[in-house]
Design an enzyme around this catalytic site. Structure first.
Site, short mmCIF file in Angstrom:
data_model
loop_
_atom_site.label_atom_id
_atom_site.label_comp_id
_atom_site.label_asym_id
_atom_site.label_seq_id
_atom_site.Cartn_x
_atom_site.Cartn_y
_atom_site.Cartn_z
CG ASP A 1 -12.21 -4.60 -1.79
OD1 ASP A 1 -11.02 -5.64 -2.23
OD2 ASP A 1 -12.31 -3.60 -1.98
CG ASP B 1 -2.04 -0.85 1.11
OD1 ASP B 1 -2.22 -1.31 0.17
OD2 ASP B 1 -2.75 -0.96 2.45
#
Lengths: 253, 194
Positions: free
Chosen positions: A130, A11
């Site tokens: 997701d 990330d």
């Protein structure tokens, strides 16, 4: 024989890796290039960089970073985060990224997948999904898993494939962060439903979970973040373990 | 040694140039026929679709330049396919350096198309460093060159196909050496020393 892929995910915010990273063998764990190089040397098969920057200003840093990553690492990598148009993607691929992933913007505007696939080829378009089980139904969420949508995992994945996605990156939010293993049932179902590769994400805690993802979940690749960043599982050990358990894997020389 | 990368609408030019940079090779990225002809070695990269790319090459007259080259030329991925006679991808007439037809993978059971990921190389003979034997390279492709008399390395996906070919001064690989870690470096070095 084609091997199963192991994919560390980084990330990135404002050009730096954010998720807690605890590596004793690198100088600057916040430097994505250094961390990526280490993973490449250790035998990671691909890398994913997710830009979680909140502002457009920070995103400009990301394109520069992509070029820097491409200059230094010699394995394929995917970049994602905030991509919502053909114009966003061109510079990232030109900078040396191999694939881009789209998530929330594709849910909002499914036509985006068609446009990207037509412009750049299906092989470089990853549809990241997701999802979380709500009332026994896998429900797609956007914005890092914050917002539930009316889309369902299996129909959305199938639609993504038909619109031209080259790969599905499925993160189970019910499993993410638990370290209790990947979401094997939906993975297996995705495998049966699709004819594009599926990347398993969310839940890796021990090496055995990867075996489960590949054998029981039939995943083509498995992605994880913190267990690699904190050195809880080392990629060379994982590759060896997979090989010893009869999984086709690439052992870096 | 001076190396030229042929500049056209190929998707992997940046990655190929970074790989050469890491190997310390002096190169230019160019579509000038004279500069390409004057180079000691030439790389013909490629990511994209066959018919569009062939049209682009013809418009720029780069097709004639490529087939007339006498120095070692390395085709990569689509570059390799375009060096063949014909591609099933949108029924495209290609450069015809190798007298082969490029075929499409037909999905088979669990085997997905494109063939994407790391797969191992079995060398037959020829220009590739023997250390590459049984090492893994990174592939992304839906079309392949069948095994033929010019095949120098074989990979299996559904069936054996050509991972590398060679004929006279023309060399080509189906995988991406620029993304194939140490194996890729060995492949590029093999080409730099032919």
């Amino acid at each position: 024989m084609l091997t199963k892929r192991i994919i560390p995910c980084l990330d990135i915010k404002d050009g730096r890796t954010v998720k807690g990273v605890n590596f004793i063998d690198i100088r600057d764990a916040g430097d994505p290039v250094e961390l990526a190089s280490l993973y490449a040397q250790q035998g990671a098969d691909e890398l994913v960089f997710l830009d979680i920057s909140a502002t457009d200003e920070q995103r400009k840093t990301f394109a520069t970073l992509v070029k820097d990553i491409a200059r230094h690492i010699n394995i394929p990598f995917t970049v994602g985060g905030g991509i919502s148009s053909v114009a966003d993607v061109g510079p990232l691929l030109e900078a040396g990224a191999d694939k881009v992933s789209v998530n929330s913007a594709a849910v909002r505007n499914p036509q985006l997948i068609d446009e990207l696939s037509k412009a750049f080829g299906a092989q470089c378009i990853v549809l990241a999904i997701d999802a979380r089980k709500i009332d026994n139904s896998w429900t797609v969420h956007t914005h890092g898993g914050k917002n539930p949508t009316d889309k369902k995992l299996f129909t959305w994945a199938k639609e993504g494939q038909e619109r031209g996605a080259g790969e599905i990156l499925f993160t189970s939010m019910d499993h993410d962060g638990t370290k209790n293993g990947f979401a094997l049932d939906p993975l297996h179902k995705l495998h049966d439903l699709l004819n594009i590769p599926v990347i398993a994400s969310g839940g890796a805690g021990i090496m055995g979970h990867f075996i489960d993802a590949f054998i029981l979940g039939k995943a083509d690749a498995a992605l994880a973040a913190s267990i690699f960043h904190f050195g809880e599982i080392k990629i060379p050990d994982l590759k060896l373990f997979l090989q010893q358990n009869g999984i086709n894997t690439r052992i870096a020389k | 040694m001076k190396l030229a990368i042929i500049k056209y609408n190929a998707g992997n030019i940046q990655s190929v140039s970074f790989a050469l940079e890491r190997l310390g090779v002096d190169f230019s990225i160019t579509d000038h026929p004279e500069e390409i002809r004057a180079a000691d070695k030439v790389i013909f990269p490629g990511v994209g679709e066959a018919s569009t790319t062939m049209r682009y090459l013809r418009d720029k007259k780069l097709d004639q330049v490529i087939i007339s080259l006498k120095q070692p030329v390395l085709g990569i991925c689509l570059g390799m396919q375009l060096m063949c006679r014909y591609s099933e991808e949108n029924n495209t007439d290609c450069l015809g350096i190798f007298n082969e037809t490029v075929k499409r993978f037909v999905p088979l059971g669990d085997m997905k198309v494109p063939h994407m990921g790391w797969n191992n190389l079995t060398l037959t003979n020829g220009w590739l460093d023997p250390a590459i034997e049984n090492q893994y390279a990174y592939f992304v492709h839906s079309y392949y060159v069948p095994v033929n008399s010019t095949t120098m390395a074989i990979t299996e996906y559904m069936h054996p196909f050509s991972a590398a070919i060679h004929q006279q001064n023309f060399y080509a690989v189906q995988f991406h050496p620029e993304k194939s870690a140490q194996t890729g470096n060995l492949v590029l070095k093999s080409f730099l020393t032919v």
